[in-house]
Design an enzyme around this catalytic site. Structure first.
Site, mmCIF file in Angstrom:
data_model
loop_
_atom_site.group_PDB
_atom_site.id
_atom_site.type_symbol
_atom_site.label_atom_id
_atom_site.label_comp_id
_atom_site.label_asym_id
_atom_site.label_seq_id
_atom_site.Cartn_x
_atom_site.Cartn_y
_atom_site.Cartn_z
ATOM 1 N N ASN A 122 0.933 -1.387 0.417
ATOM 2 C CA ASN A 122 0.610 -0.308 0.419
ATOM 3 C C ASN A 122 0.814 1.703 0.083
ATOM 4 O OD1 ASN A 122 -1.824 2.598 0.770
ATOM 5 N ND2 ASN A 122 -2.864 1.180 2.280
ATOM 6 N N ARG B 171 -2.610 -1.881 -3.136
ATOM 7 C CA ARG B 171 -3.667 -0.975 -3.127
ATOM 8 C C ARG B 171 -3.453 0.017 -4.590
ATOM 9 N NH1 ARG B 171 -5.282 3.630 0.903
ATOM 10 N NH2 ARG B 171 -6.531 3.598 0.668
ATOM 11 N N HIS C 70 -12.389 3.644 -0.195
ATOM 12 C CA HIS C 70 -12.054 2.622 1.380
ATOM 13 C C HIS C 70 -13.378 1.640 0.264
ATOM 14 C CE1 HIS C 70 -12.741 5.766 4.379
ATOM 15 N NE2 HIS C 70 -10.876 5.386 4.485
ATOM 16 N N ARG D 184 -10.546 16.310 7.186
ATOM 17 C CA ARG D 184 -11.632 16.226 5.734
ATOM 18 C C ARG D 184 -12.805 17.088 6.006
ATOM 19 N NH1 ARG D 184 -10.221 11.591 3.395
ATOM 20 N NH2 ARG D 184 -8.287 11.530 2.630
ATOM 21 N N GLU E 91 -8.491 -5.144 5.051
ATOM 22 C CA GLU E 91 -7.873 -4.748 4.255
ATOM 23 C C GLU E 91 -7.307 -5.747 3.193
ATOM 24 O OE1 GLU E 91 -8.396 0.163 3.370
ATOM 25 O OE2 GLU E 91 -7.974 -0.382 5.287
#
Ligand code: ADP
Length: 424
Positions: free
Chosen positions: A7, A99, A189, A250, A396
Site C-alpha cells: 500500500n 492497493r 474505502h 477533512r 484490507e
C-alpha cells in the site's frame, strides 16, 4: 502462496506478507507472516518491521524513493535474522497485491497487472493526483526488484462501488461534465466496506444476496456505505475522498458556495482552499486541538473542553444523518457495522452515533458495546433489536492478498454487475 501486499502512499509504504491459497481462504486459515511501515520516504526514512511473533524493529535509513524503500523491505524479508516463517529467498514471494486508490470507471474488479492495466491506472491519475502516482511507483519498483515473472495484481479502492446506480453516482451538474470528464461519485474505502460486508455475512451465516447492511468505516478518513443484496448502492465519499462524513482533517459535506466565498473574503487561492478543506478542517478544524478522536474524547472528559465536545457531536450527528438517509434509500437494512480505528475502538462514539435510534428498532447493549474494543468482532445491539449493530475490524490487506491469489489462479470472486455505463 506467499503474497506481498503493498500500500504505497506519496511518502510511505505499508506492507504485509500473507500466506494464503484457495484452501486457506475457504477455511479462513490465511496467515500474516510479517508486516511493516516505512514513512518519510525521500529523506531519513523511519522503518518499522515486525515478523509475526517477534519483537518490532524500528530503524532509520536514508531512502530516496519508493524503489529504495521496497528494496529495503525485500532485503529484510529474506534476511536470515528476520525470522519470517517459510521465507528465505525472494523466490519465496509468489505474487504481489497492490492497493490502488482509483480505478475510474474502467476497473470494476481486481486485475492482473499488464501493460494495458498500467496504462489504465495512469489514465486515472487526473482523478487521484495524490494517490495513483505512488501506487504506480510501487508497481514498477516491485516489477524491477522481483522480476516480470512474479505476477502482480491491482485491487482498487473504488471497485466495490461500481454497482452504484446512476441516481447515486451522478451529481446534479450539467450532464456534459460527466460525459467529458467522467465527473461523478466513485467512492473509496471499497476494499474495507467489502471486507466488512463479507465478515458480516460469515457471522450471520448469510449468502451474499441476503446482505442488507450499512457499513461505517471511521478512521482518519471516514465513509459510510449502503449495501443491498451484497452490492454497494451508495457511499459517502465522492469524486475524491473529501465528500461525506466529518473526518480527522477533512470537512466532508459543505455548501459548495463556501469555496467562492472563501476566495472573495479570505483571498485564498483554489489550492489553498483545497488544503483548508482536506487538511485543516474536520475534527481538527472544529476543535482547534487535534484530528485524533481519542485525544478529543480525553479533552472532553478530563477538561470539559467545549470545542472538543462540539467536534465529536458534529462528527456523530453527520454519521447518524447518513445512517438515516441510507436506511431510507435502501428501504431498510438489517444491521449497521462499525469499522476503522474509531469504529473498532470507541464505544462512546458508537453510542453517540446510534443514540435516539431506538424508535427505528436499534438498541445498543451497553455491556457488549463496552467490551467490543481492540480488534474484537461481534454484535453490540441488544438481543431482539430489529436493526442490529456490529463491530467488525477491517482487514484490507487480507482481502487484497485473497484477491491476488484468486486472480493469479484464475479463480476470481464472483463478478458484480457494474452499473457504470459509457455515456454517449
Ligand atoms: P487510518 O484511516 O489512518 O487507517 P485508523 O483507522 O487507524 O486511521 O483510525 C485512526 C483514528 O482512530 C484516530 O482518530 C484515533 O484517535 C482513533 N482511535 C484509535 N483508538 C481509539 C480509541 N480507543 N478511542 C477513540 N478513538 C480511537
Amino acid at each position: 502462496m506467499n503474497v506481498l501486499v503493498l500500500n504505497c502512499g506519496s511518502s510511505s509504504v505499508r506492507f504485509q506478507v500473507i500466506e494464503t491459497d484457495l484452501e486457506r481462504i475457504a477455511q479462513d486459515r490465511d496467515r500474516c507472516l510479517a508486516r511493516g511501515y516505512i514513512e518519510r520516504i525521500g529523506s531519513l526514512a523511519l522503518v518499522t518491521l515486525e515478523a509475526t511473533g517477534r519483537p518490532k524493529r524500528i530503524e532509520t535509513y536514508p531512502l530516496r524513493d519508493h524503489r529504495a524503500a521496497l528494496d529495503q523491505v525485500l532485503r529484510w524479508i529474506v534476511a536470515s535474522d528476520s525470522g519470517i516463517d517459510g521465507i528465505g529467498a525472494l523466490s519465496d514471494i509468489q505474487a504481489v497485491g497492490h492497493r490502488v486508490v482509483h480505478g475510474g470507471e474502467r476497473f470494476t474488479r481486481s486485475v492482473k497487472i499488464d501493460a494495458a492495466v498500467l496504462d489504465g491506472i495512469e489514465d486515472t491519475i487526473e482523478l487521484a493526483p495524490l494517490h495513483n502516482p505512488a501506487n504506480l511507483k510501487g508497481i514498477l519498483a516491485a516489477r524491477e526488484l522481483l522480476g516480470p515473472a512474479v505476477p502482480q495484481v491491482a485491487v482498487f479502492d473504488t471497485a466495490f462501488h461500481a454497482t452504484m446506480p446512476e441516481t447515486a453516482y451522478l451529481y446534479a451538474l450539467p450532464y456534459s461534465l460527466y460525459r467529458r470528464h467522467r465527473l461523478r461519485r466513485y467512492g473509496f474505502h471499497g476494499t474495507s466496506h467489502r471486507y466488512v460486508s463479507y465478515r458480516y455475512r460469515k457471522l450471520r451465516k448469510l449468502t451474499r444476496e441476503k446482505v442488507n447492511l450499512i457499513t461505517l468505516h471511521l478512521g482518519n478518513g471516514c465513509s459510510a456505505c449502503a449495501i443491498k443484496g451484497g452490492d454497494s448502492m451508495n457511499t459517502s465519499m465522492g469524486l475524491t475522498p473529501l465528500e461525506g462524513l466529518v473526518m480527522g482533517t477533512r470537512a466532508g459535506d459543505i455548501d459548495a458556495a463556501i469555496i467562492p466565498y472563501l476566495h472573495q473574503k479570505e483571498g485564498l487561492s483554489v489550492d489553498e482552499i483545497d488544503t483548508l478543506l482536506n487538511k485543516e478542517s474536520g475534527l481538527l478544524g472544529l476543535s482547534g486541538l487535534t484530528n485524533d478522536m481519542r485525544e478529543l474524547l480525553d479533552e472532553e472528559r478530563e477538561k470539559g473542553d467545549r470545542r472538543a465536545r462540539l467536534a465529536v457531536d458534529i462528527f456523530c450527528a453527520r454519521a447518524r444523518k447518513y445512517v438515516g438517509a441510507y436506511l431510507a434509500e435502501l428501504g431498510g437494512a438489517d444491521a449497521l457495522a462499525f469499522a476503522g480505528g474509531i469504529g473498532e475502538n470507541s464505544p462512546a462514539v458508537r453510542e453517540r452515533i446510534t443514540r435516539g435510534l431506538e424508535w427505528m428498532g436499534l438498541t445498543l447493549d451497553p455491556r457488549r458495546n463496552a467490551a467490543m474494543v481492540g480488534g474484537k468482532e461481534g454484535e453490540i445491539s441488544k438481543a431482539g433489536s430489529r436493526l442490529k449493530a456490529y463491530v467488525i475490524p477491517t482487514n484490507e490487506e487480507l482481502l487484497i492478498a485473497r484477491d491476488t491469489v484468486r486472480t493469479v489462479l484464475g479463480a476470481p470472486a464472483p463478478a458484480r454487475k457494474a452499473r457504470a455505463r459509457a455515456a454517449k
